[in-house]
Design a protein around this motif. Structure first.
Motif, PDB file in Angstrom:
ATOM      1  N   HIS A  67      -8.430   5.664   5.954  1.00 58.06           N
ATOM      2  CA  HIS A  67      -9.023   4.346   6.208  1.00 58.06           C
ATOM      3  C   HIS A  67      -8.002   3.368   6.817  1.00 58.06           C
ATOM      4  O   HIS A  67      -7.920   2.203   6.430  1.00 58.06           O
ATOM      5  CB  HIS A  67      -9.617   3.779   4.914  1.00 58.06           C
ATOM      6  CG  HIS A  67     -10.417   4.794   4.155  1.00 58.06           C
ATOM      7  ND1 HIS A  67     -11.587   5.328   4.636  1.00 58.06           N
ATOM      8  CD2 HIS A  67     -10.179   5.425   2.972  1.00 58.06           C
ATOM      9  CE1 HIS A  67     -12.051   6.228   3.777  1.00 58.06           C
ATOM     10  NE2 HIS A  67     -11.219   6.312   2.776  1.00 58.06           N
ATOM     11  N   TYR A  68      -7.278   3.888   7.786  1.00 59.44           N
ATOM     12  CA  TYR A  68      -6.226   3.111   8.445  1.00 59.44           C
ATOM     13  C   TYR A  68      -6.731   1.778   8.981  1.00 59.44           C
ATOM     14  O   TYR A  68      -6.132   0.724   8.729  1.00 59.44           O
ATOM     15  CB  TYR A  68      -5.620   3.949   9.575  1.00 59.44           C
ATOM     16  CG  TYR A  68      -4.768   3.170  10.544  1.00 59.44           C
ATOM     17  CD1 TYR A  68      -3.493   2.752  10.201  1.00 59.44           C
ATOM     18  CD2 TYR A  68      -5.253   2.833  11.816  1.00 59.44           C
ATOM     19  CE1 TYR A  68      -2.704   2.037  11.088  1.00 59.44           C
ATOM     20  CE2 TYR A  68      -4.479   2.124  12.715  1.00 59.44           C
ATOM     21  CZ  TYR A  68      -3.207   1.725  12.352  1.00 59.44           C
ATOM     22  OH  TYR A  68      -2.446   1.003  13.229  1.00 59.44           O
TER      23      TYR A  68
ATOM     24  N   HIS B  61      -9.312  -0.084   8.211  1.00 64.00           N
ATOM     25  CA  HIS B  61      -9.687  -1.033   7.163  1.00 64.00           C
ATOM     26  C   HIS B  61      -8.451  -1.617   6.473  1.00 64.00           C
ATOM     27  O   HIS B  61      -8.383  -2.826   6.225  1.00 64.00           O
ATOM     28  CB  HIS B  61     -10.579  -0.361   6.124  1.00 64.00           C
ATOM     29  CG  HIS B  61     -11.862   0.174   6.674  1.00 64.00           C
ATOM     30  ND1 HIS B  61     -12.579  -0.480   7.654  1.00 64.00           N
ATOM     31  CD2 HIS B  61     -12.563   1.309   6.387  1.00 64.00           C
ATOM     32  CE1 HIS B  61     -13.667   0.220   7.938  1.00 64.00           C
ATOM     33  NE2 HIS B  61     -13.678   1.302   7.188  1.00 64.00           N
ATOM     34  N   ILE B  62      -7.487  -0.756   6.182  1.00 65.23           N
ATOM     35  CA  ILE B  62      -6.267  -1.216   5.519  1.00 65.23           C
ATOM     36  C   ILE B  62      -5.539  -2.236   6.393  1.00 65.23           C
ATOM     37  O   ILE B  62      -5.105  -3.291   5.919  1.00 65.23           O
ATOM     38  CB  ILE B  62      -5.333  -0.024   5.206  1.00 65.23           C
ATOM     39  CG1 ILE B  62      -5.981   0.925   4.192  1.00 65.23           C
ATOM     40  CG2 ILE B  62      -3.986  -0.526   4.671  1.00 65.23           C
ATOM     41  CD1 ILE B  62      -6.271   0.312   2.846  1.00 65.23           C
TER      42      ILE B  62
ATOM     43  N   THR C 282       0.715   5.076   1.075  1.00 62.97           N
ATOM     44  CA  THR C 282      -0.044   6.152   1.707  1.00 62.97           C
ATOM     45  C   THR C 282       0.862   6.942   2.630  1.00 62.97           C
ATOM     46  O   THR C 282       1.580   6.363   3.437  1.00 62.97           O
ATOM     47  CB  THR C 282      -1.229   5.610   2.529  1.00 62.97           C
ATOM     48  OG1 THR C 282      -2.029   4.756   1.716  1.00 62.97           O
ATOM     49  CG2 THR C 282      -2.089   6.736   3.064  1.00 62.97           C
TER      50      THR C 282
ATOM     51  N   LEU D 240      -0.229   7.068   7.081  1.00 62.23           N
ATOM     52  CA  LEU D 240      -1.462   6.275   7.113  1.00 62.23           C
ATOM     53  C   LEU D 240      -2.117   6.294   8.498  1.00 62.23           C
ATOM     54  O   LEU D 240      -3.302   6.615   8.631  1.00 62.23           O
ATOM     55  CB  LEU D 240      -1.175   4.833   6.696  1.00 62.23           C
ATOM     56  CG  LEU D 240      -2.352   3.865   6.761  1.00 62.23           C
ATOM     57  CD1 LEU D 240      -3.461   4.284   5.802  1.00 62.23           C
ATOM     58  CD2 LEU D 240      -1.905   2.434   6.455  1.00 62.23           C
TER      59      LEU D 240
ATOM     60  N   ASN E 251       0.879  -1.163   0.000  1.00 61.81           N
ATOM     61  CA  ASN E 251       0.000   0.000   0.000  1.00 61.81           C
ATOM     62  C   ASN E 251       0.918   1.215   0.000  1.00 61.81           C
ATOM     63  O   ASN E 251       2.017   1.159   0.552  1.00 61.81           O
ATOM     64  CB  ASN E 251      -0.901   0.002   1.242  1.00 61.81           C
ATOM     65  CG  ASN E 251      -1.675   1.297   1.417  1.00 61.81           C
ATOM     66  OD1 ASN E 251      -1.183   2.248   2.011  1.00 61.81           O
ATOM     67  ND2 ASN E 251      -2.877   1.331   0.902  1.00 61.81           N
TER      68      ASN E 251
ATOM     69  N   VAL F  88      -3.162  -3.060  -2.211  1.00 61.55           N
ATOM     70  CA  VAL F  88      -4.403  -2.807  -1.471  1.00 61.55           C
ATOM     71  C   VAL F  88      -4.639  -1.300  -1.430  1.00 61.55           C
ATOM     72  O   VAL F  88      -3.763  -0.533  -1.015  1.00 61.55           O
ATOM     73  CB  VAL F  88      -4.337  -3.397  -0.051  1.00 61.55           C
ATOM     74  CG1 VAL F  88      -5.492  -2.872   0.803  1.00 61.55           C
ATOM     75  CG2 VAL F  88      -4.378  -4.914  -0.119  1.00 61.55           C
ATOM     76  N   TYR F  89      -5.846  -0.892  -1.849  1.00 61.51           N
ATOM     77  CA  TYR F  89      -6.144   0.540  -2.006  1.00 61.51           C
ATOM     78  C   TYR F  89      -7.300   0.978  -1.096  1.00 61.51           C
ATOM     79  O   TYR F  89      -8.342   0.327  -1.049  1.00 61.51           O
ATOM     80  CB  TYR F  89      -6.518   0.839  -3.458  1.00 61.51           C
ATOM     81  CG  TYR F  89      -6.836   2.292  -3.715  1.00 61.51           C
ATOM     82  CD1 TYR F  89      -5.819   3.222  -3.878  1.00 61.51           C
ATOM     83  CD2 TYR F  89      -8.156   2.740  -3.771  1.00 61.51           C
ATOM     84  CE1 TYR F  89      -6.099   4.566  -4.098  1.00 61.51           C
ATOM     85  CE2 TYR F  89      -8.451   4.074  -3.993  1.00 61.51           C
ATOM     86  CZ  TYR F  89      -7.414   4.984  -4.158  1.00 61.51           C
ATOM     87  OH  TYR F  89      -7.710   6.315  -4.368  1.00 61.51           O
ATOM     88  N   GLY F  90      -7.061   2.110  -0.411  1.00 62.07           N
ATOM     89  CA  GLY F  90      -8.116   2.692   0.405  1.00 62.07           C
ATOM     90  C   GLY F  90      -8.423   4.127   0.028  1.00 62.07           C
ATOM     91  O   GLY F  90      -9.509   4.624   0.258  1.00 62.07           O
TER      92      GLY F  90
ATOM     93  N   ILE G 278       3.898  -0.981   3.812  1.00 60.45           N
ATOM     94  CA  ILE G 278       3.232   0.279   3.484  1.00 60.45           C
ATOM     95  C   ILE G 278       4.307   1.323   3.224  1.00 60.45           C
ATOM     96  O   ILE G 278       5.117   1.632   4.100  1.00 60.45           O
ATOM     97  CB  ILE G 278       2.298   0.722   4.624  1.00 60.45           C
ATOM     98  CG1 ILE G 278       1.181  -0.302   4.800  1.00 60.45           C
ATOM     99  CG2 ILE G 278       1.719   2.105   4.335  1.00 60.45           C
ATOM    100  CD1 ILE G 278       0.327  -0.107   6.017  1.00 60.45           C
TER     101      ILE G 278
END
Length: 240
Positions: free
Chosen positions: A81-82, A84-85, A70, A73, A68, A128-130, A96
């Motif tokens: 969306h910490y 959920h990730i 970000t 994060l 990911n 994985v994308y948020g 990450i």
């Protein structure tokens, strides 16, 4: 003067430029879902972001790793969306990337130089994308899809849980469900267990990952390819 939105507009921003619009300001939006911003000012054109598809390409997925990208994060928490990730990544070999992630412990991949960032997208198996509220989509989605790494993304319900936290600018901004064709050019869901299942499947089935990633790249070129967006800007400028 042309004002080009970058997906971070809010009710406050729309009202701040309202007077300028009536004085002749032209507005170019980067997503059709910006129309859901409260007090939306309209658009003279909708032209998406672009990324050079000759620069982001050649995915190999040789490293069975989930990534990911970000900035900060955990620090930006619900806006990125910490929770959920982290739920999706739990138990998988995951990194990450991005500045400000020292608080993620062993999952922190640091702030990569540009060439190494492109290398991480090429080599890793799953992205994985948020996203980032309130942006309908971000550059990391385009860059990952163009590279050809298969994307597993949270759905609009998960993405817009932030609406319960930020009261002034409630709106349905998330556009990824219209960009990713679920099961074809990526995976998108509001069910965390389902998303984890897709990550596991892609880690274990290279041919599936290759198929999904290739379709994702084609979809990204269709929407965000340099030639496509260049033509849209040319057409817009000719009408001024």
């Amino acid at each position: 003067v042309i004002w080009r939105s970058i997906g971070q507009s809010t009710k406050h921003v729309e009202n701040m430029i309202r007077k300028m619009k009536y004085e002749g300001l032209r507005i170019v939006r980067y997503s059709p879902l910006e129309q859901n911003i409260p007090d939306y000012l309209g658009a003279d054109a909708i032209i998406r972001f672009h990324v050079d598809d000759e620069e982001f390409k050649n995915w190999n997925g040789n490293t069975k790793r989930v990534i990911n990208m970000t900035q900060s994060l955990k620090g930006r928490s619900v806006f990125c969306h910490y929770d959920h990730i982290m739920e999706i990544l739990k138990g998988f070999p995951a990194i990450i990337y991005g500045s400000g992630n020292d608080d993620l412990g062993p999952m922190n991949g640091g702030d990569l130089p540009f060439d190494l960032m492109k290398g991480a997208l090429r080599d890793s198996r799953v992205f994985v994308y948020g996203g980032t509220w309130p942006a309908p989509y971000t550059l990391s989605l385009i860059e990952s899809m163009l590279t050809g790494i298969p994307v597993v993304a949270i759905g609009p319900k998960l993405a817009e849980e932030i609406n319960g936290v930020v009261k002034d600018d409630v709106g349905h901004f998330y556009e990824v469900q219209h960009i990713i064709q679920n099961g074809q050019s990526g995976f998108i869901s509001d069910n965390i267990d389902e998303l984890r299942g897709h990550v596991h499947q892609l880690l274990e089935d290279f041919e599936l990952a290759k198929k999904i990633g290739s379709a994702g790249r084609n979809r990204a070129i269709e929407l965000f390819g340099k030639k496509t967006i260049k033509k849209q800007w040319e057409d817009f400028f000719l009408k001024l």
